[in-house]
Design a protein around this motif. Structure first.
Motif, PDB file in Angstrom:
ATOM      1  N   THR A  64       0.853  -1.194   0.000  1.00 49.97           N
ATOM      2  CA  THR A  64       0.000   0.000   0.000  1.00 49.97           C
ATOM      3  C   THR A  64       0.887   1.242   0.000  1.00 49.97           C
ATOM      4  O   THR A  64       2.002   1.233   0.541  1.00 49.97           O
TER       5      THR A  64
ATOM      6  N   GLN B 177      -5.349   4.259  -7.595  1.00 48.23           N
ATOM      7  CA  GLN B 177      -5.155   3.394  -6.431  1.00 48.23           C
ATOM      8  C   GLN B 177      -6.503   2.813  -6.008  1.00 48.23           C
ATOM      9  O   GLN B 177      -7.559   3.406  -6.252  1.00 48.23           O
ATOM     10  N   ASP B 178      -6.430   1.648  -5.355  1.00 53.12           N
ATOM     11  CA  ASP B 178      -7.683   1.057  -4.878  1.00 53.12           C
ATOM     12  C   ASP B 178      -8.083   1.706  -3.555  1.00 53.12           C
ATOM     13  O   ASP B 178      -7.501   2.702  -3.126  1.00 53.12           O
ATOM     14  N   THR B 179      -9.068   1.126  -2.898  1.00 55.85           N
ATOM     15  CA  THR B 179      -9.628   1.754  -1.699  1.00 55.85           C
ATOM     16  C   THR B 179      -8.659   1.802  -0.526  1.00 55.85           C
ATOM     17  O   THR B 179      -8.818   2.623   0.378  1.00 55.85           O
TER      18      THR B 179
ATOM     19  N   TYR C 271      -2.894   0.476  -8.590  1.00 62.34           N
ATOM     20  CA  TYR C 271      -3.822  -0.314  -9.399  1.00 62.34           C
ATOM     21  C   TYR C 271      -3.186  -0.775 -10.697  1.00 62.34           C
ATOM     22  O   TYR C 271      -3.605  -1.788 -11.258  1.00 62.34           O
TER      23      TYR C 271
ATOM     24  N   THR D 272      -4.605 -12.605  -7.273  1.00 59.56           N
ATOM     25  CA  THR D 272      -5.624 -11.820  -7.959  1.00 59.56           C
ATOM     26  C   THR D 272      -5.661 -12.192  -9.432  1.00 59.56           C
ATOM     27  O   THR D 272      -4.748 -12.844  -9.953  1.00 59.56           O
TER      28      THR D 272
ATOM     29  N   LEU E 295     -10.553  -8.723  -9.714  1.00 61.65           N
ATOM     30  CA  LEU E 295     -10.536  -7.269  -9.564  1.00 61.65           C
ATOM     31  C   LEU E 295     -11.907  -6.676  -9.867  1.00 61.65           C
ATOM     32  O   LEU E 295     -12.389  -5.785  -9.153  1.00 61.65           O
TER      33      LEU E 295
ATOM     34  N   ASP F 219     -14.198  -7.627  -6.923  1.00 65.26           N
ATOM     35  CA  ASP F 219     -13.911  -6.909  -5.677  1.00 65.26           C
ATOM     36  C   ASP F 219     -14.406  -5.468  -5.716  1.00 65.26           C
ATOM     37  O   ASP F 219     -14.835  -4.929  -4.680  1.00 65.26           O
ATOM     38  N   TYR F 220     -14.332  -4.855  -6.880  1.00 70.16           N
ATOM     39  CA  TYR F 220     -14.636  -3.421  -6.958  1.00 70.16           C
ATOM     40  C   TYR F 220     -15.874  -3.114  -7.789  1.00 70.16           C
ATOM     41  O   TYR F 220     -16.007  -2.007  -8.307  1.00 70.16           O
TER      42      TYR F 220
ATOM     43  N   ARG G 123     -15.672   5.155  -7.879  1.00 69.93           N
ATOM     44  CA  ARG G 123     -14.313   5.007  -8.410  1.00 69.93           C
ATOM     45  C   ARG G 123     -14.357   4.114  -9.650  1.00 69.93           C
ATOM     46  O   ARG G 123     -13.932   2.956  -9.615  1.00 69.93           O
TER      47      ARG G 123
ATOM     48  N   LEU H 111     -11.561   1.588 -11.071  1.00 68.74           N
ATOM     49  CA  LEU H 111     -11.324   0.269 -10.479  1.00 68.74           C
ATOM     50  C   LEU H 111     -12.051  -0.832 -11.243  1.00 68.74           C
ATOM     51  O   LEU H 111     -11.681  -2.009 -11.158  1.00 68.74           O
TER      52      LEU H 111
END
Length: 312
Positions: A68, A93-95, A100, A258, A263, A266-267, A274, A277
């Motif tokens: 991260t 970037q992800d959450t 990303y 992953t 992906l 998940d998003y 967002r 994502l």
């Protein structure tokens, strides 16, 4: 009129000067859509495996998919096409702050590995079943074709979900999912073999005492290469979609690893807040599938015996 006839004779003479393999290669290289797709597909593979590295081989991208990083703004993509700048996180970037771009590249690696493995293994299975059924006929054909019909009748997604849940992991999916994708090729190869087995050169080989294995490998299999090569590309495209669908439904690749399907899964809820994502892995899947299908179209046209000469 005389000049036209002379030109036609020159074209025919030029085509006769090439072997069948050379003609196929020339037709494929002159297929503009297929060549463009091949270039894009090659770039995608090189980008996926060189950016974040693979195994012990490091990549040129300075961030990895598991770490991260401090959030840059709201995590939106920093790439800009107008000013041609990449920025620190080109795909955003992800959450939780992961890069990303690195995540999408890792997802492409996994999805491509699974797709190529499934495509190659399912092609081998379909080819063997089709060759045996078409050559031996009788009870061998009856058993193999009834098995093929059974696999076709069972819903592909349900069967694949059960198999992938039983196997688990990337390697397990790669080994078991081909069991649901070989049926179409088996039928196509069987049809080709049924016509080839009655040809004079095959009959002559059997009369001369050649073994069944030699007849199949040396005389019949080369006649089915066109169908098999095209089938590999179609199987890879189908495998990408199947893996993504199963992972999206929770039956495929699972964390901490992953894939492109994971992906998106998940998003999916972040689509409105967002959207990057969701869009970047979705565009990666779309690009890979379209490229593979266009390459398959080019190979099909190249192997088509009715194609006498490619257009410039």
């Amino acid at each position: 009129m005389v000049q036209i006839n002379e030109a036609l004779e020159t074209v025919k003479g030029e085509d006769r000067s090439y072997s069948q393999g050379q003609l196929i290669r020339r037709r494929f290289l002159r297929h503009k859509v297929a060549m463009s797709a091949l270039i894009v597909f090659f770039i995608a593979i090189v980008l996926a495996y060189t950016s974040i590295g693979f195994g012990p081989i490091p990549g040129w991208w300075g961030k990895d998919y598991a770490s991260t990083y401090p959030k840059v703004g709201n995590g939106e993509p920093t790439i800009s096409l107008t000013e041609f700048t990449i920025g620190e996180h080109p795909f955003g970037q992800d959450t939780i702050g992961k890069d990303y771009f690195a995540l999408v590249m890792r997802g492409m690696q996994r999805s491509l590995m699974i797709a190529f493995g499934i495509g190659i293994i399912s092609t081998i299975i379909g080819t063997i079943v089709g060759l045996l059924a078409g050559y031996y006929r009788g009870w061998v054909e009856a058993v193999l074709m009834r098995l093929t019909d059974f696999v076709i009748v069972v819903p592909t997604l349900v069967f694949a979900a059960i198999l992938s849940q039983m196997a688990g992991g990337v390697v397990g999916m790669t080994l078991v999912l081909p069991l649901v994708l070989w049926t179409s090729l088996a039928r196509l190869v069987r049809g080709e073999v049924l016509s080839l087995r009655e040809r004079e050169f095959v009959v002559a080989a059997r009369v001369s005492g050649a073994s069944d294995l030699r007849v199949i490998v040396r005389h019949i299999l080369p006649g089915t290469v066109g169908v098999i090569v095209v089938a590999i590309t179609l199987a890879i495209g189908a495998a990408i979609l199947l893996e993504s669908t199963l992972t999206f439904l929770g039956f495929g690749v699972s964390p901490p690893d992953t894939s492109l399907g994971l992906l998106i899964s998940d998003y999916q809820n972040a689509f409105t807040t967002r959207p990057w994502l969701f869009w970047f892995p979705g565009l990666a899947i779309l690009t890979i599938v379209l490229c593979v299908n266009f390459i398959g179209d080019g190979l099909r046209d190249a192997f088509d015996p009715r194609q006498t000469r490619s257009k410039d």
